[in-house]
Write a protein that holds these residues in place. Sequence first.
Motif, mmCIF file in Angstrom:
data_model
loop_
_atom_site.group_PDB
_atom_site.id
_atom_site.type_symbol
_atom_site.label_atom_id
_atom_site.label_comp_id
_atom_site.label_asym_id
_atom_site.label_seq_id
_atom_site.Cartn_x
_atom_site.Cartn_y
_atom_site.Cartn_z
ATOM 1 N N GLU A 138 0.830 -1.211 0.000
ATOM 2 C CA GLU A 138 0.000 0.000 0.000
ATOM 3 C C GLU A 138 0.860 1.255 0.000
ATOM 4 O O GLU A 138 0.610 2.196 -0.766
ATOM 5 N N ALA A 144 1.044 3.927 -3.279
ATOM 6 C CA ALA A 144 0.199 5.107 -3.091
ATOM 7 C C ALA A 144 0.526 6.217 -4.081
ATOM 8 O O ALA A 144 -0.369 6.763 -4.739
ATOM 9 N N ILE A 190 -5.121 -1.571 -5.244
ATOM 10 C CA ILE A 190 -5.616 -2.133 -3.990
ATOM 11 C C ILE A 190 -4.762 -3.330 -3.601
ATOM 12 O O ILE A 190 -4.514 -4.211 -4.433
ATOM 13 N N ALA A 191 -4.329 -3.384 -2.350
ATOM 14 C CA ALA A 191 -3.653 -4.580 -1.826
ATOM 15 C C ALA A 191 -4.728 -5.500 -1.257
ATOM 16 O O ALA A 191 -5.568 -5.063 -0.464
#
Length: 164
Positions: free
Chosen positions: A55, A59, A70-71
């Motif tokens: 994440e 970002a 998205i993780a």
Amino acid sequence: MRVGLYPGTFDPVTLGHMDIIRRACALVDRLVIGVAINRDKGPLFSLEERVAMVETECAELARETGVEIIAHPFENLLIDCAQDVGAQIIIRGLRAVADFEYEYQMVGMNRQLNDEIETVFLMAEAQHQAIASKLVKEIARLGGDVSKFVTPAVHDALSQKFST
């Protein structure tokens, strides 16, 4: 919306992974980074740490590209994970011929399970082809410099793991 799934253990996330993630952003509107829960591999970092690393590292890239990244932790079959997240494609990075042989078998099996989900291979850039998380961990464990292979934040996380 084109959704891609890039699965891996990401223990830790390397510049090679980030290269594939950056290039995958050109192919999809949403990129799900599937962080595998693989108890057999005995990861150095916990699942929570690996998800947080992904994440953090993604970002800025998400802001730059406008792609939602998205993780997503997963422990089920890859093809089931792809269905769960609505992915139409699975992104796989290749470093060498040995990677292709394994991946070729995986694609064949996944196509048998669900022939509506395609697999796309992205070759690692030349400067990243030798990078493997396993080797990065070994170099870090033995006190070597891994700054050429990971971001500063991941470098710090590795240093903390091996200083204790």
